[in-house]
Write an enzyme that holds these catalytic residues in place. Sequence first.
Site, PDB file in Angstrom:
ATOM      1  N   ASP A  83       0.850  -1.185   0.000  1.00 53.80           N
ATOM      2  CA  ASP A  83       0.000   0.000   0.000  1.00 53.80           C
ATOM      3  C   ASP A  83       0.896   1.249   0.000  1.00 53.80           C
ATOM      4  O   ASP A  83       1.800   1.363   0.834  1.00 53.80           O
ATOM      5  CB  ASP A  83      -0.862  -0.054   1.277  1.00 53.80           C
ATOM      6  CG  ASP A  83      -2.020   0.928   1.257  1.00 53.80           C
ATOM      7  OD1 ASP A  83      -2.398   1.387   0.173  1.00 53.80           O
ATOM      8  OD2 ASP A  83      -2.551   1.216   2.355  1.00 53.80           O
ATOM      9  N   ASP A 105       2.890   5.167  -5.466  1.00 57.01           N
ATOM     10  CA  ASP A 105       2.100   6.384  -5.275  1.00 57.01           C
ATOM     11  C   ASP A 105       2.983   7.610  -5.455  1.00 57.01           C
ATOM     12  O   ASP A 105       3.665   8.049  -4.539  1.00 57.01           O
ATOM     13  CB  ASP A 105       1.459   6.380  -3.881  1.00 57.01           C
ATOM     14  CG  ASP A 105       0.667   7.668  -3.631  1.00 57.01           C
ATOM     15  OD1 ASP A 105       0.542   8.489  -4.563  1.00 57.01           O
ATOM     16  OD2 ASP A 105       0.181   7.841  -2.505  1.00 57.01           O
ATOM     17  N   HIS A 181      -8.300   9.598   3.732  1.00 53.27           N
ATOM     18  CA  HIS A 181      -7.661   8.660   4.659  1.00 53.27           C
ATOM     19  C   HIS A 181      -8.010   8.961   6.123  1.00 53.27           C
ATOM     20  O   HIS A 181      -8.206  10.118   6.487  1.00 53.27           O
ATOM     21  CB  HIS A 181      -6.135   8.723   4.498  1.00 53.27           C
ATOM     22  CG  HIS A 181      -5.637   8.091   3.226  1.00 53.27           C
ATOM     23  ND1 HIS A 181      -4.794   8.739   2.364  1.00 53.27           N
ATOM     24  CD2 HIS A 181      -5.874   6.873   2.688  1.00 53.27           C
ATOM     25  CE1 HIS A 181      -4.524   7.943   1.341  1.00 53.27           C
ATOM     26  NE2 HIS A 181      -5.165   6.805   1.501  1.00 53.27           N
ATOM     27  N   SER A 227     -13.030   3.713   4.553  1.00 56.76           N
ATOM     28  CA  SER A 227     -13.686   3.242   5.773  1.00 56.76           C
ATOM     29  C   SER A 227     -14.945   4.062   5.983  1.00 56.76           C
ATOM     30  O   SER A 227     -15.050   5.195   5.511  1.00 56.76           O
ATOM     31  CB  SER A 227     -12.753   3.398   6.980  1.00 56.76           C
ATOM     32  OG  SER A 227     -11.804   2.342   6.992  1.00 56.76           O
ATOM     33  N   ASN A 267     -10.236   0.096  -0.391  1.00 52.88           N
ATOM     34  CA  ASN A 267      -9.310  -0.007   0.739  1.00 52.88           C
ATOM     35  C   ASN A 267      -9.999   0.341   2.055  1.00 52.88           C
ATOM     36  O   ASN A 267     -10.606   1.407   2.180  1.00 52.88           O
ATOM     37  CB  ASN A 267      -8.140   0.961   0.552  1.00 52.88           C
ATOM     38  CG  ASN A 267      -7.218   0.564  -0.580  1.00 52.88           C
ATOM     39  OD1 ASN A 267      -7.486  -0.401  -1.303  1.00 52.88           O
ATOM     40  ND2 ASN A 267      -6.132   1.296  -0.732  1.00 52.88           N
ATOM     41  N   SER A 270      -9.125   2.003   8.562  1.00 50.77           N
ATOM     42  CA  SER A 270      -9.564   2.641   9.811  1.00 50.77           C
ATOM     43  C   SER A 270     -10.668   1.847  10.520  1.00 50.77           C
ATOM     44  O   SER A 270     -10.697   1.791  11.747  1.00 50.77           O
ATOM     45  CB  SER A 270     -10.068   4.060   9.540  1.00 50.77           C
ATOM     46  OG  SER A 270      -9.010   4.872   9.093  1.00 50.77           O
TER      47      SER A 270
HETATM   48 ZN   LIG Z   1      -4.460   4.974   0.694  1.00 52.38          ZN
END
Ligand SMILES: [Zn+2]
Length: 322
Positions: A83, A105, A181, A227, A267, A270
């Site tokens: 990740d 990334d 995020h 999340s 993804n 959390s």
């Molecule tokens: Zn991410």
Amino acid sequence: MALVTTTEMFKKAYDGGYAVGAFNVNNMEIVQGITEAAGELNSPVILQVSKGARKYANHTYLVKLVEAAVEENPDIPMALHLDHGDSFETCKSCIDGGFTSVMIDCSSMPFEDNVRITKQVVDYAHDHGVVVEAELGTLAGVEDEVSVEHGSESYTHPDEVEEFVTRTGCDSLAIAIGTSHGAYKFKASQCTRNEEGILVPPPLRFDVLEECIKRIPGFPIVLHGSSSVPQEFVKIVNQYGGNMPDAIGIPEAELRHAAELAVCKINIDSDIRLAMTATIRQYMAEHPDHFDPRQYLKPARQAVKDMVAHKLQNVLGSAGKA
Ligand SMILES: [Zn+2]
């Protein structure tokens, strides 16, 4: 079945109108909770490791834990994914070290630099049978070592995606359509409040997603920062000595809708952290005399499993698709 890449998983997910969950792993209980849920529900799953996880648990321990999960669940397609790889070197060490998928990334860099480094990772990865996720656009929020201030995020420009995918040869693309995020995805000023005073986030930019799909039809799209920060767990944390005011996430109905479109990987990190922490806080408060870590890690592992099972069945739609 050994670890697999995400190629076949994403093809089936795209055609089937569901998404594969990518859950972050940091220790044994998390690996067990996720893979037991996937095993019981017969769902494909992606186990992903961040730079922070490698620092915390050590690359070798994480790979061996995932190998154990594969052995315990021989019929479940599982991928091991890096990740937010931040450089060619980080990606290379995971490709050389047993991962089947990596993310590079460089989304915070200028377009041409993003293309150049992503292409370098793709060339090396493909030579070694590994697939690559790249990113265009930036998400707000904090995740391990990735941190973007609210206000500095930028949605993906749909007119860049076709050129980027063609020039880099990447296998999937993370885009920014308003996910974020962490457990504090939005500032209060970006949201409205419902009758109970709980923040309601701005809706995801499905118009941006639709535009991207038009430019790269059939290509797997990835959503980070997805999340949902279930309020019942925030409540438990706060009830048992925690302090998480205004923690909110992405509504699950919006993620379900994205999964029906071209989004093949979602993804979730959390929510797992939150489920574990809420469970442990409550357990500690209710059993002040217990001191054996197995006593509180067992319900914490169960909470991870329940959370993941809920996601596979009700959000991702991947249950029964292994
Ligand atoms: Zn991410």
